[in-house]
Design a protein around this motif. Sequence first.
Motif, short mmCIF file in Angstrom:
data_model
loop_
_atom_site.label_atom_id
_atom_site.label_comp_id
_atom_site.label_asym_id
_atom_site.label_seq_id
_atom_site.Cartn_x
_atom_site.Cartn_y
_atom_site.Cartn_z
N LYS A 843 48.10 -91.81 93.63
CA LYS A 843 49.28 -90.95 93.67
C LYS A 843 50.06 -91.10 92.37
O LYS A 843 49.89 -92.09 91.65
CB LYS A 843 50.14 -91.28 94.88
CG LYS A 843 50.56 -92.73 94.97
CD LYS A 843 50.92 -93.17 96.38
CE LYS A 843 51.91 -92.28 97.06
NZ LYS A 843 52.30 -92.79 98.38
N GLY A 844 50.89 -90.12 92.08
CA GLY A 844 51.65 -90.15 90.84
C GLY A 844 52.75 -91.18 90.83
O GLY A 844 52.92 -91.95 89.88
N GLU A 845 53.51 -91.24 91.92
CA GLU A 845 54.63 -92.15 91.97
C GLU A 845 54.16 -93.56 92.34
O GLU A 845 53.05 -93.76 92.81
CB GLU A 845 55.66 -91.67 92.99
CG GLU A 845 55.18 -91.63 94.43
CD GLU A 845 54.47 -90.34 94.80
OE1 GLU A 845 54.28 -90.11 96.02
OE2 GLU A 845 54.08 -89.59 93.89
N SER A 846 55.03 -94.53 92.12
CA SER A 846 54.70 -95.91 92.46
C SER A 846 54.66 -96.07 93.98
O SER A 846 55.58 -95.65 94.68
CB SER A 846 55.73 -96.88 91.87
OG SER A 846 55.68 -96.85 90.46
N PRO A 847 53.60 -96.67 94.52
CA PRO A 847 53.52 -96.86 95.97
C PRO A 847 54.50 -97.92 96.45
O PRO A 847 54.90 -98.80 95.68
CB PRO A 847 52.07 -97.31 96.18
CG PRO A 847 51.68 -97.95 94.89
CD PRO A 847 52.42 -97.19 93.81
N LEU A 848 54.87 -97.85 97.72
CA LEU A 848 55.85 -98.77 98.30
C LEU A 848 55.19 -99.63 99.39
O LEU A 848 54.37 -99.13 100.16
CB LEU A 848 57.02 -97.99 98.89
CG LEU A 848 57.79 -97.08 97.93
CD1 LEU A 848 58.88 -96.32 98.68
CD2 LEU A 848 58.39 -97.88 96.77
N VAL A 860 47.41 -96.65 94.91
CA VAL A 860 47.52 -96.93 93.48
C VAL A 860 48.39 -95.84 92.86
O VAL A 860 48.19 -94.65 93.13
CB VAL A 860 46.14 -96.94 92.79
CG1 VAL A 860 46.27 -97.41 91.34
CG2 VAL A 860 45.17 -97.82 93.55
N GLY A 861 49.34 -96.21 92.03
CA GLY A 861 50.20 -95.21 91.41
C GLY A 861 51.02 -95.80 90.29
O GLY A 861 50.73 -96.87 89.77
N GLY A 862 52.08 -95.07 89.92
CA GLY A 862 52.92 -95.50 88.81
C GLY A 862 52.44 -94.91 87.51
O GLY A 862 52.99 -93.95 86.98
N PHE A 863 51.35 -95.46 86.95
CA PHE A 863 50.67 -94.96 85.75
C PHE A 863 51.65 -94.68 84.61
O PHE A 863 51.76 -93.57 84.11
CB PHE A 863 49.86 -93.70 86.07
CG PHE A 863 48.87 -93.88 87.17
CD1 PHE A 863 47.80 -94.75 87.03
CD2 PHE A 863 49.01 -93.21 88.37
CE1 PHE A 863 46.89 -94.94 88.05
CE2 PHE A 863 48.10 -93.38 89.40
CZ PHE A 863 47.05 -94.26 89.24
N ALA A 864 52.37 -95.72 84.21
CA ALA A 864 53.24 -95.61 83.05
C ALA A 864 52.50 -96.13 81.82
O ALA A 864 51.69 -97.06 81.91
CB ALA A 864 54.52 -96.40 83.27
N VAL A 865 52.77 -95.51 80.69
CA VAL A 865 52.19 -95.97 79.41
C VAL A 865 53.32 -96.18 78.42
O VAL A 865 54.22 -95.34 78.28
CB VAL A 865 51.17 -94.94 78.86
CG1 VAL A 865 50.72 -95.34 77.46
CG2 VAL A 865 49.96 -94.85 79.78
N HIS A 866 53.28 -97.30 77.75
CA HIS A 866 54.31 -97.64 76.75
C HIS A 866 54.36 -96.57 75.67
O HIS A 866 53.35 -95.91 75.38
CB HIS A 866 53.98 -99.01 76.15
CG HIS A 866 55.02 -99.53 75.21
ND1 HIS A 866 54.94 -99.33 73.85
CD2 HIS A 866 56.16 -100.23 75.43
CE1 HIS A 866 55.99 -99.89 73.27
NE2 HIS A 866 56.74 -100.45 74.21
N SER A 867 55.53 -96.42 75.07
CA SER A 867 55.71 -95.39 74.04
C SER A 867 54.72 -95.54 72.90
O SER A 867 54.38 -94.56 72.22
CB SER A 867 57.15 -95.42 73.52
OG SER A 867 57.45 -96.71 72.99
N GLY A 868 54.24 -96.74 72.66
CA GLY A 868 53.23 -96.95 71.62
C GLY A 868 51.85 -96.52 72.03
O GLY A 868 50.94 -96.43 71.19
#
Length: 908
Positions: A843-848, A860-868
Motif C-alpha cells: 500500500k502507499g501509506e505507512s501500515p498501522l 508493506v508501505g510508506g516507500f519514502a526516498v531521501h531527497s538525495g
Amino acid sequence: MQSFARPLGRQLARLARGLPQQRLASALVQRTPATRDARADSAQRPRGFATSRYDDGSARSAVINVLNNIGSKREVQQYLAQFTSVSSQQFAVIKVGGAILTDYVDELCASLRNLNQMGLFPVIIHGAGPQLNKTLEEAGVEPRYNEGIRITDGKTMGIARKLFLQENCKLVEALESWGVRARPITSGVLMADYKDRDTYEFVGEVNQVNVQSIRSAIADGYIPVLTCMAETAEGQALNVNADKAAAELAKALVPLKIVYLSEKGGIHDKETGKLIEAINLDEEYDEYMNKSWVIHGTRSKIRDIKTLLDDLPRSSSVAIIHPESLERELFTHSGAGTLIRRGTKLQQASSLAEIGDLSQLKQTLIRDREGLDSSSVVERYLESLKSRDFRAYYDENMEALAIVLPPTSGSSNSLAHLATLTMSRSAWLSNIADNVFQNLKRDFPKLAWTVKQDDENLTWFSEKADGSIARRGEVLFWYGIESPEEVRELMSEFVQHGRQMFGDINLESQLHRAAAAAERIRAGAASLMGNRRSGPPQQQQQARAFSTSVRPARSPIMAAVRSAQQSRTYATTNPNPPLGIKNREKDYPSKVALIGARGYTGQALIDLLNRHPNMDLCHVSSRELAGKKLKGYTKKDITYENLSPDDVRRMAERKEIDCWVMALPNGVCKPFVDAIDESGDKECLVIDLSADYRFTPTWTYGLPELVQRSKIAGAKRISNPGCYATAAQVGIAPLLPLLAAAPANPTVFGVSGYSGAGTKPSPKNDIENLTGNLIPYSLTDHIHEREISAQLGRDVAFIPHVAVWFQGIHHTISLPLAETTTSRDVRQLYQDRYHNEKLITVKGESPLVKNIAGRHGVEVGGFAVHSGGKRAVVNVTIDNLLKGAATQCLQNINLAMGYAEYEGIPLE
C-alpha cells in the motif's frame, strides 16, 4: 468518432497473442520500466492520442495488480479482448454520488489513480445531493419535491451551482494530490431543455452531449471530471438528475461499462435484505418491474438503465457498486455490487426432440473432445439421454450448453447433478456462463458437479459453489446442500469413486453411473437420519477452490465435512499423490501433535487447526497444563499431556502422527526431534517454531513468499521463521539487488507488542512497566538479526523494542541504495514482487499495527526516498502470533502435506 489509441492496450494485445496466463504475467513483470515526463511525452505524440505520465513502468505494475485480482483465465481473456482495443474515452463512464465525495473520496482516488497508471481515462460525472440538502437547510431553504424530483427555484439553483462547482474543484484537487491529472469540465458538455418549467422551474433534461472538451482532456492526459449541471442553448444553467446525465453521457461515448458509485454498494432486495448481484434484463426485467418493492427511485433506475443499454452494444453493462470495488468491477463480471446487463436469453429442453437441431447439438458436444472416437462417444451420450430425465440449457447458437440430471421424481432428496457444461470462448467472454448458472440456481436448489483440478476456470466454479473437495486431480463442487448427512454421503461417494460417479462437465458417457451415485447418496442420507451425528457449530471458514471447504455461516455443513473426514480412513492409492505425501499409506484427516501448547503461538495454531477441514489435532503436550482440558478446540475433547521424548519416539515408531509441531522455547526441542529421527519414521513432517534449526542446512526454511514453494512442499523438516525476521525479510527482499555495498547496510527498527515476550512474567510483558514506555532490548546480536542476515545473504542491523500493545509488530527499515531512485519506482518493485501473494499487501501509506493485529498477512508501505535519492525507508507490519508464527506454520504444513497453501487460513 475520433479514436484515442491506448499504448497499454497495444502492448497487452501483442503480449496476449497465444500467451498463457502465467506467461503473460511473467512477460509483464520482465518488461523494463520506463518513466517519462508527461508534458515532454505529449509534445512528441500526435495530438489525439492519450498520454499518461505512467506509460510503461507503472502501467506494468498496475496491470499485474489487476490481473492478480482477477480470479480466472477466462476473466483475463475477457479483459484482453475488451479493453486492449477500445479507445480511451470508451472505457468507462463513472457516476459518483455526493455521499462518495464526502465519505469515500480516498478510495475513489486510489482506484482512479491505478486506472490512470494503466493508461485508462474513465469519464467522471458527479452529483452532490447530500451536500445540497445540508447547504439548503443551513440557508433556510425548504426543499420541495414533485414525484421525487427536486423543484429547483432561482435561489436553490444559485446555491446548487456554487456548491457543484466547489465539489468539482474538491474532487479534482483530491485526484491531483494522489498524483492523478484531472481536468474540471463544468460547462459546455451537457445541453438541456426545461423539463417542465412551470412545475420544476430550473430542472432540465439533457438533449445533447458535446464531447469535444472530454476528448481534449483525454488527449492531453487528463481524466475529465464533470458536474451534473446542464445549460440551455441560451446559456441558462439547469439542474439535471445525475443518473440521467450519466446515461446520456454514456450514449454519446458508448463505453464498455457504466458505473454508478453508491455508498449502499448496489440494489438490495427489500423482501430478503440481500444484495442483488446481477440483473439479466433480457430474462428478468419484467420480473423485477412487477416486484412490490420496486417502486419510485429503484423502479426508475432499473427502467432508465434498460433504456440506456437498449441503445448501447450488447457488451456494455451498468454496475452499481461501492467505490472500493471499482477496479474489480471494471475488469470482471464478478464485482461486489449489482451488475445490470442485457444478457442472453436461454432456451430449455427436457428431450432431444425439443432441442430440434441434433447436428448442432452434436457439434457443440464434440468441440470439447479430442481424439478419433469423439463422434462415437457423443453418439452414445445422446443415445443414453433418450432414456434419462434431463434438462438442457442453451443459447440460440449453442455457444453454451448445460445438461442437468434432476433428482428422481418422488425422491425426498432434491440433489441434482450437472452432467455436462460446455462453453465456447465467446460464451465465457460474454458471460453466458453466468447466465446459465443463474438459471441452474433458480431451477435446482441443490446441485453437484466435478471438474479437473487444473481447469482454467476453477476459480469461477468455486465462486458458484458453497463447498468443494479435491481428490486425485478432480474437484467436486456443490451448492445448496443443507443436510450434514448429504454432505457426508456426497464426499464419501466422491472420495471412493471420483468423477466416475458424478458425471463430467467436460463430457464423459457416465450418465447412468452418475444417476446411480445420486440414488445411493439419497438412500444413504435417508438411512443416516436415524443415526445423525451432529457436530458442534464451527468457526467460519472461507470457501476455497482446492481441498474441502465450505463458505461462511454454514456450520452444519462444516460439521458434516469434518465429521465425514474424521469418521473414515482413506488409503492413498493415488498414483500421483499430493506433493509431500509419498510412499506411505495415509489417513485423512492428517493427524497432528503439538508439543508445547501453553504459549500464545500454540493457542493461535490450535485455533487455526480447529478451522482446518483436513487436520485432526490428536495430542497437545504441555508440562504446566497436563491433565487439563484443552479450550478452543471444538472438533473433539482433548486433554493436555506431558509427553516425554520417549513417548514421542514410541508414537513415531507406530506412525501415529503425520505432523509434529514443536512450539517450544529456543534450545528445548532437540530431544524431541532426535526421538522422532531415531524412530525410523522418515515420512512424518516436523515443524519447529523455535530458532533451533533455522541455521541447520538439512532443514528447510519455511517462508513461502521468499523460499521456493516446491522446496517446502518436498520437505520433511521445516524451520518456521521468526516473527521479526519474516517482516524484515519481506520488507527488504525486493530491494536487495539495488542495495549499496557494505559497510552501508540496512537497518531495521522493530517494535513488538508484549505477546512477543511470551507468557513467562518479565519486565517486557509487564503492562504497568510498559505503559507510557518503550523498552529497547538486545540492541546488537539478536537471534533475529543473525537470521535475517543469513537468509538475505548480507548483514542487516536489527534493533528490537517492546511496546504496551498485545500483538503486532511494526518495522521501520532504512535501506541504503547504490543508485538514485524514486519512491514511485521503489513501490513498483514491491508491487511486482508480491503481486500474486495473498498474504502480503502493498500500500502507499505507512501500515498501522492496529490494522494488522489479529490478521493473517503482512502489510508493506510508506516507500519514502531521501531527497538525495539513495536511501529508501519502508514500513512493515505483521501479527507476530499469526503470519509471524502460527499462520506461517500452517502455510508450511499445507504445502508439505499436499493441501492448498491457504487452507484453514481466513483470507480477507
